[in-house]
Design a protein around this motif. Structure first.
Motif, PDB file in Angstrom:
ATOM      1  N   GLU A 121       0.839  -1.199   0.000  1.00  0.00           N
ATOM      2  CA  GLU A 121       0.000   0.000   0.000  1.00  0.00           C
ATOM      3  C   GLU A 121       0.874   1.249   0.000  1.00  0.00           C
ATOM      4  O   GLU A 121       0.602   2.220  -0.703  1.00  0.00           O
ATOM      5  CB  GLU A 121      -0.946  -0.014   1.207  1.00  0.00           C
ATOM      6  N   GLY A 122       1.944   1.225   0.788  1.00  0.00           N
ATOM      7  CA  GLY A 122       2.879   2.352   0.830  1.00  0.00           C
ATOM      8  C   GLY A 122       3.487   2.611  -0.532  1.00  0.00           C
ATOM      9  O   GLY A 122       3.536   3.764  -1.001  1.00  0.00           O
ATOM     10  N   GLU A 123       3.937   1.571  -1.200  1.00  0.00           N
ATOM     11  CA  GLU A 123       4.548   1.717  -2.529  1.00  0.00           C
ATOM     12  C   GLU A 123       3.517   2.207  -3.546  1.00  0.00           C
ATOM     13  O   GLU A 123       3.832   3.038  -4.398  1.00  0.00           O
ATOM     14  CB  GLU A 123       5.169   0.387  -2.990  1.00  0.00           C
ATOM     15  N   ARG A 124       2.293   1.692  -3.441  1.00  0.00           N
ATOM     16  CA  ARG A 124       1.225   2.107  -4.350  1.00  0.00           C
ATOM     17  C   ARG A 124       0.927   3.595  -4.176  1.00  0.00           C
ATOM     18  O   ARG A 124       0.820   4.357  -5.141  1.00  0.00           O
ATOM     19  CB  ARG A 124      -0.036   1.274  -4.082  1.00  0.00           C
ATOM     20  N   ALA A 133      -4.191  -2.730   5.277  1.00  0.00           N
ATOM     21  CA  ALA A 133      -3.172  -1.756   4.857  1.00  0.00           C
ATOM     22  C   ALA A 133      -3.787  -0.419   4.458  1.00  0.00           C
ATOM     23  O   ALA A 133      -3.221   0.637   4.727  1.00  0.00           O
ATOM     24  CB  ALA A 133      -2.344  -2.331   3.717  1.00  0.00           C
ATOM     25  N   ARG A 134      -4.940  -0.479   3.814  1.00  0.00           N
ATOM     26  CA  ARG A 134      -5.602   0.783   3.426  1.00  0.00           C
ATOM     27  C   ARG A 134      -5.996   1.577   4.664  1.00  0.00           C
ATOM     28  O   ARG A 134      -5.786   2.783   4.735  1.00  0.00           O
ATOM     29  CB  ARG A 134      -6.812   0.505   2.534  1.00  0.00           C
ATOM     30  N   ALA A 135      -6.569   0.892   5.646  1.00  0.00           N
ATOM     31  CA  ALA A 135      -6.943   1.562   6.905  1.00  0.00           C
ATOM     32  C   ALA A 135      -5.700   2.105   7.609  1.00  0.00           C
ATOM     33  O   ALA A 135      -5.721   3.195   8.188  1.00  0.00           O
ATOM     34  CB  ALA A 135      -7.688   0.582   7.815  1.00  0.00           C
ATOM     35  N   TYR A 136      -4.632   1.341   7.522  1.00  0.00           N
ATOM     36  CA  TYR A 136      -3.371   1.714   8.184  1.00  0.00           C
ATOM     37  C   TYR A 136      -2.848   3.058   7.679  1.00  0.00           C
ATOM     38  O   TYR A 136      -2.333   3.869   8.435  1.00  0.00           O
ATOM     39  CB  TYR A 136      -2.349   0.600   7.915  1.00  0.00           C
ATOM     40  N   CYS A 138      11.660   8.177   4.913  1.00  0.00           N
ATOM     41  CA  CYS A 138      12.477   7.794   6.077  1.00  0.00           C
ATOM     42  C   CYS A 138      11.886   6.583   6.790  1.00  0.00           C
ATOM     43  O   CYS A 138      12.621   5.726   7.294  1.00  0.00           O
ATOM     44  CB  CYS A 138      12.638   8.968   7.041  1.00  0.00           C
ATOM     45  N   PHE A 139      10.575   6.491   6.829  1.00  0.00           N
ATOM     46  CA  PHE A 139       9.903   5.328   7.404  1.00  0.00           C
ATOM     47  C   PHE A 139      10.283   4.084   6.599  1.00  0.00           C
ATOM     48  O   PHE A 139      10.624   3.032   7.157  1.00  0.00           O
ATOM     49  CB  PHE A 139       8.393   5.563   7.388  1.00  0.00           C
ATOM     50  N   ALA A 140      10.252   4.205   5.292  1.00  0.00           N
ATOM     51  CA  ALA A 140      10.617   3.089   4.416  1.00  0.00           C
ATOM     52  C   ALA A 140      12.084   2.706   4.623  1.00  0.00           C
ATOM     53  O   ALA A 140      12.413   1.528   4.796  1.00  0.00           O
ATOM     54  CB  ALA A 140      10.361   3.463   2.951  1.00  0.00           C
ATOM     55  N   ILE A 141      12.972   3.700   4.631  1.00  0.00           N
ATOM     56  CA  ILE A 141      14.405   3.443   4.804  1.00  0.00           C
ATOM     57  C   ILE A 141      14.658   2.701   6.115  1.00  0.00           C
ATOM     58  O   ILE A 141      15.384   1.702   6.156  1.00  0.00           O
ATOM     59  CB  ILE A 141      15.195   4.769   4.731  1.00  0.00           C
ATOM     60  N   ALA A 142      14.040   3.173   7.190  1.00  0.00           N
ATOM     61  CA  ALA A 142      14.227   2.552   8.503  1.00  0.00           C
ATOM     62  C   ALA A 142      13.694   1.122   8.508  1.00  0.00           C
ATOM     63  O   ALA A 142      14.386   0.183   8.925  1.00  0.00           O
ATOM     64  CB  ALA A 142      13.536   3.384   9.575  1.00  0.00           C
ATOM     65  N   ALA A 143      12.477   0.946   8.030  1.00  0.00           N
ATOM     66  CA  ALA A 143      11.853  -0.387   8.050  1.00  0.00           C
ATOM     67  C   ALA A 143      12.631  -1.360   7.152  1.00  0.00           C
ATOM     68  O   ALA A 143      12.894  -2.502   7.542  1.00  0.00           O
ATOM     69  CB  ALA A 143      10.399  -0.298   7.606  1.00  0.00           C
TER      70      ALA A 143
END
Ligand code: Y39
Ligand code: FE
Ligand code: FE
Length: 231
Positions: free
Chosen positions: A31-34, A84-87, A117-122
């Protein structure tokens, strides 16, 4: 940085427990990538001068999406898309509202600073504990995410005086949401042996470095990146 995972038990990537947690974490990533893909296309429309570069970033996000889809297929996991959408609902809502208002600074802060930054960390924390297939995919992806962060960082840095207050406002509005998002999946990240403290630490480093380069003082950086962390 020391990334020796404090792995108590060996991971069984095929276990029901692992695959159940993966169905949510992988769905969040997809969902994040989308949304990242869509957000860079929106930014391309808002910033005609940078449209070509932004469309390239969008295309990279689309490749990330496909890569992570194949990670789920490889483990025979069905991503929990409604979860994921709700998230992402609140963060995405704020991006959409800012876009509708033509608020480029907020859009840049949400997508190119906070989400990247969230993506990089995760992803950095996931790589050492990922299955071999997903590790390869994620290693390729995380390099791109630094490119995306850099784009936003550069854009904001070039106009620091005019965007400074907007960055502070967007930070105050959106960083607490991200800390809550991280807390909300703590049980699942634990199953994947992704150490939450390591994610927080990695986020702080990437986000803090970016804010410092954009022009904020050390004091501001500390104040801004801890915003909402304890709640
Ligand atoms: O720029 C991007 O590609 C960002 C969309 C991706 C963010 C993915 C969010 C990862 C969250 C993982 C959840 C575990 C804490
Ligand atoms: Fe991405
Ligand atoms: Fe990205």
């Amino acid at each position: 940085m020391n990334r020796t995972a404090p792995s108590s038990a060996a991971l069984d990537y095929r276990s029901d427990t692992y695959r159940d947690a993966y169905s949510r974490i992988n769905a969040i990533v997809l969902e994040g990538e989308r949304e990242a893909h869509a957000n860079y296309l929106t930014l391309a429309e808002m910033l005609p001068d940078h449209a070509e570069a932004l469309k390239k970033l969008a295309a990279m996000e689309n490749r990330h999406f496909k890569g992570f889809q194949s990670c789920a297929r490889n483990l025979e996991v069905t991503p929990d898309d409604p979860f994921a959408r709700a998230y992402f609902e609140q963060l995405d809502g704020n991006f959409q509202q800012a876009a509708a208002e033509g608020d480029l600074t907020t859009c840049m802060v949400i997508q190119a600073l906070i989400i990247e930054c969230f993506a990089i960390a995760a992803y950095n924390v996931y790589i050492p504990v990922a299955d071999a297939f997903a590790r390869k995919v994620t290693e390729g992806v995380v390099k791109d995410e630094y490119t995306h962060l850099n784009f936003g960082q550069q854009w904001l840095k070039e106009r620091f005086v005019t965007v400074r207050e907007g960055i502070e406002r967007a930070n105050a509005q959106n960083l607490p949401i991200v800390w809550r998002m991280l807390n909300a999946v703590e049980a699942d990240t634990e199953v994947l042996q992704m150490d939450k403290e390591a994610i927080v630490e990695d986020f702080m480093i990437a986000y803090g470095e970016a804010l410092g380069d954009i022009g904020f003082s050390m004091r501001d950086v500390m104040k801004m990146s801890a915003r909402g962390l304890a709640s």
